[in-house]
Motif scaffolding. Structure first.
Motif, PDB file in Angstrom:
ATOM      1  N   ILE A 170     -11.526  85.336 -22.959  1.00 54.36           N
ATOM      2  CA  ILE A 170     -10.749  84.724 -24.035  1.00 54.36           C
ATOM      3  C   ILE A 170     -10.710  85.675 -25.226  1.00 54.36           C
ATOM      4  O   ILE A 170     -11.766  86.146 -25.673  1.00 54.36           O
ATOM      5  N   PRO A 171      -9.536  85.970 -25.775  1.00 50.28           N
ATOM      6  CA  PRO A 171      -9.477  86.793 -26.997  1.00 50.28           C
ATOM      7  C   PRO A 171     -10.217  86.112 -28.141  1.00 50.28           C
ATOM      8  O   PRO A 171     -10.142  84.887 -28.308  1.00 50.28           O
ATOM      9  N   ASN A 172     -10.941  86.894 -28.902  1.00 52.82           N
ATOM     10  CA  ASN A 172     -11.761  86.323 -29.975  1.00 52.82           C
ATOM     11  C   ASN A 172     -10.937  85.623 -31.047  1.00 52.82           C
ATOM     12  O   ASN A 172     -11.429  84.723 -31.731  1.00 52.82           O
ATOM     13  N   GLY A 173      -9.677  86.042 -31.221  1.00 53.14           N
ATOM     14  CA  GLY A 173      -8.823  85.364 -32.173  1.00 53.14           C
ATOM     15  C   GLY A 173      -8.609  83.905 -31.810  1.00 53.14           C
ATOM     16  O   GLY A 173      -8.592  83.017 -32.675  1.00 53.14           O
ATOM     17  N   GLN A 174      -8.469  83.617 -30.505  1.00 52.57           N
ATOM     18  CA  GLN A 174      -8.315  82.239 -30.050  1.00 52.57           C
ATOM     19  C   GLN A 174      -9.632  81.480 -30.165  1.00 52.57           C
ATOM     20  O   GLN A 174      -9.634  80.273 -30.437  1.00 52.57           O
ATOM     21  N   VAL A 175     -10.735  82.184 -29.969  1.00 54.59           N
ATOM     22  CA  VAL A 175     -12.044  81.525 -30.071  1.00 54.59           C
ATOM     23  C   VAL A 175     -12.279  81.024 -31.485  1.00 54.59           C
ATOM     24  O   VAL A 175     -12.637  79.860 -31.714  1.00 54.59           O
ATOM     25  N   MET A 176     -12.072  81.892 -32.478  1.00 55.46           N
ATOM     26  CA  MET A 176     -12.320  81.522 -33.863  1.00 55.46           C
ATOM     27  C   MET A 176     -11.178  80.715 -34.470  1.00 55.46           C
ATOM     28  O   MET A 176     -11.346  80.098 -35.525  1.00 55.46           O
ATOM     29  N   GLY A 177     -10.021  80.698 -33.811  1.00 57.31           N
ATOM     30  CA  GLY A 177      -8.882  79.975 -34.348  1.00 57.31           C
ATOM     31  C   GLY A 177      -8.855  78.505 -33.986  1.00 57.31           C
ATOM     32  O   GLY A 177      -7.972  77.770 -34.436  1.00 57.31           O
ATOM     33  N   GLY A 178      -9.797  78.043 -33.184  1.00 61.29           N
ATOM     34  CA  GLY A 178      -9.837  76.641 -32.771  1.00 61.29           C
ATOM     35  C   GLY A 178     -11.223  76.047 -32.950  1.00 61.29           C
ATOM     36  O   GLY A 178     -12.116  76.648 -33.560  1.00 61.29           O
ATOM     37  N   THR A 179     -11.384  74.851 -32.400  1.00 60.94           N
ATOM     38  CA  THR A 179     -12.671  74.155 -32.485  1.00 60.94           C
ATOM     39  C   THR A 179     -13.641  74.720 -31.453  1.00 60.94           C
ATOM     40  O   THR A 179     -13.285  74.927 -30.295  1.00 60.94           O
ATOM     41  N   ILE A 180     -14.872  74.967 -31.885  1.00 60.04           N
ATOM     42  CA  ILE A 180     -15.929  75.458 -31.001  1.00 60.04           C
ATOM     43  C   ILE A 180     -16.937  74.336 -30.784  1.00 60.04           C
ATOM     44  O   ILE A 180     -17.532  73.837 -31.742  1.00 60.04           O
ATOM     45  N   THR A 181     -17.123  73.925 -29.543  1.00 62.47           N
ATOM     46  CA  THR A 181     -18.119  72.908 -29.201  1.00 62.47           C
ATOM     47  C   THR A 181     -19.263  73.589 -28.464  1.00 62.47           C
ATOM     48  O   THR A 181     -19.070  74.125 -27.366  1.00 62.47           O
ATOM     49  N   ASN A 182     -20.437  73.589 -29.064  1.00 59.69           N
ATOM     50  CA  ASN A 182     -21.609  74.231 -28.477  1.00 59.69           C
ATOM     51  C   ASN A 182     -22.553  73.146 -27.958  1.00 59.69           C
ATOM     52  O   ASN A 182     -23.191  72.443 -28.729  1.00 59.69           O
ATOM     53  N   PHE A 183     -22.627  73.028 -26.637  1.00 65.49           N
ATOM     54  CA  PHE A 183     -23.462  72.001 -26.023  1.00 65.49           C
ATOM     55  C   PHE A 183     -24.929  72.411 -25.979  1.00 65.49           C
ATOM     56  O   PHE A 183     -25.790  71.576 -25.679  1.00 65.49           O
ATOM     57  N   SER A 184     -25.216  73.669 -26.259  1.00 70.65           N
ATOM     58  CA  SER A 184     -26.585  74.166 -26.163  1.00 70.65           C
ATOM     59  C   SER A 184     -27.249  74.368 -27.511  1.00 70.65           C
ATOM     60  O   SER A 184     -28.401  74.797 -27.571  1.00 70.65           O
ATOM     61  N   ALA A 185     -26.543  74.086 -28.597  1.00 69.59           N
ATOM     62  CA  ALA A 185     -27.080  74.383 -29.922  1.00 69.59           C
ATOM     63  C   ALA A 185     -28.304  73.541 -30.257  1.00 69.59           C
ATOM     64  O   ALA A 185     -29.264  74.027 -30.866  1.00 69.59           O
ATOM     65  N   ASN A 186     -28.305  72.263 -29.860  1.00 68.28           N
ATOM     66  CA  ASN A 186     -29.415  71.370 -30.158  1.00 68.28           C
ATOM     67  C   ASN A 186     -30.315  71.207 -28.934  1.00 68.28           C
ATOM     68  O   ASN A 186     -29.873  71.368 -27.787  1.00 68.28           O
ATOM     69  N   ASP A 187     -31.550  70.854 -29.178  1.00 59.01           N
ATOM     70  CA  ASP A 187     -32.529  70.748 -28.087  1.00 59.01           C
ATOM     71  C   ASP A 187     -32.322  69.521 -27.227  1.00 59.01           C
ATOM     72  O   ASP A 187     -32.713  69.496 -26.064  1.00 59.01           O
ATOM     73  N   THR A 188     -31.743  68.463 -27.795  1.00 57.07           N
ATOM     74  CA  THR A 188     -31.565  67.217 -27.046  1.00 57.07           C
ATOM     75  C   THR A 188     -30.101  66.819 -27.010  1.00 57.07           C
ATOM     76  O   THR A 188     -29.307  67.214 -27.867  1.00 57.07           O
ATOM     77  N   ARG A 189     -29.754  65.999 -26.002  1.00 62.08           N
ATOM     78  CA  ARG A 189     -28.401  65.458 -25.881  1.00 62.08           C
ATOM     79  C   ARG A 189     -28.484  63.995 -25.463  1.00 62.08           C
ATOM     80  O   ARG A 189     -29.485  63.554 -24.892  1.00 62.08           O
TER      81      ARG A 189
END
Length: 268
Positions: free
Chosen positions: A149-168
């Protein structure tokens, strides 16, 4: 001879000042480039980005130092500046998309919205981050496809990080028929959830009636787990609840159609 001597002093002083500007300017350019590199190192920016940006700052400053030195000895620098500006504009227009991706890549490496190994959803694609490069980000999807994925598209939209927190939190919807005992079903769900050792006690699981649907009474089952256990608990609880409902005689409604046949008298 007096005039010649004055000219030598005049231009000699200008040449001397130009040399001073070159020497001091080169030193300042090196110092600023090292300072920028040190700042990026503290931010744990990728090493390749550190060297690239540091060199870019150094040579950009060096160009201005040379122009200032040429101006000191009386050379008209307006044309040089115009040429450099035009060349920079042409290169910028030609590489507009690439420069945008590069800038986005620098932002990703500096601010770290995700890291290698994190499971994310970006630009409509979900997968584990395998590489973060200057111009692109590479993901491995759940079915082991490599997506670039081009980085422009990565930073140009919503980023959902499922691994950022320890619990889900695992979100499940379990339905029972209107003829079943709600209290009994709720107790069974609590027992099934409590029996799974992967479910965390804090925060406590939520089990409650969430909807009176068309053909079922729906429970929401929301246990908290460590992020590594998410899918295991999701699949495990779904299977365990079905088996336990069968044992307890609790039915899970499913769509069905009743067909009524009416006999029509033949008057012929």
């Amino acid at each position: 001879m007096e005039t010649l001597g004055n000219m030598i002093l005049y231009y000699g002083f200008k040449v001397l000042m130009a040399i001073v500007i070159l020497v001091v300017g080169k030193y300042v350019a090196k110092w600023l480039s090292k300072t920028v590199e040190t700042m990026m190192r503290k931010k744990e920016v990728d090493v390749a980005i550190q060297h690239f940006v540091s060199a870019l700052v150094y040579y950009a400053l060096l160009v201005f130092v040379v122009i200032a030195a040429l101006g000191q000895v009386g050379i008209q620098t307006a044309s040089f500046i115009a040429v450099i500006g035009a060349a920079g504009l042409a290169v910028g227009l030609a590489l507009q998309g690439s420069l945008a991706n590069f800038a986005a890549g620098v932002l990703i490496l500096m601010f770290k919205p995700f890291r290698v190994g994190d499971f994310v959803e970006v630009a409509g694609v979900a997968g584990a981050v395998s590489k973060i490069l200057v111009f692109t980000t590479e993901l491995n999807t759940g079915d082991n496809k490599r997506v670039i994925i081009p980085n422009g598209q990565v930073m140009g939209g919503t980023i959902t990080n499922f691994s950022a927190n320890d619990t889900r939190r695992v979100d499940l919807i379990m339905g029972i028929s209107y003829g079943d005992d709600i209290d009994k079903a709720k107790a069974v769900l609590q027992e099934v959830v409590s029996a799974d050792e992967r479910v965390l006690q804090d925060p406590a699981p939520t089990i409650a009636v969430v909807e009176l649907a068309d053909s079922s009474v729906n429970f929401v089952v929301r246990p908290w787990v460590n992020k590594a256990d998410y899918w295991g608990v999701y699949f495990g609880l779904t299977e365990a609840v079905k088996k336990r409902f069968d044992q307890e005689g609790i039915s899970i409604p499913f769509p069905q159609t009743d067909v009524h046949l009416h006999k029509v008298a033949d008057n012929t």
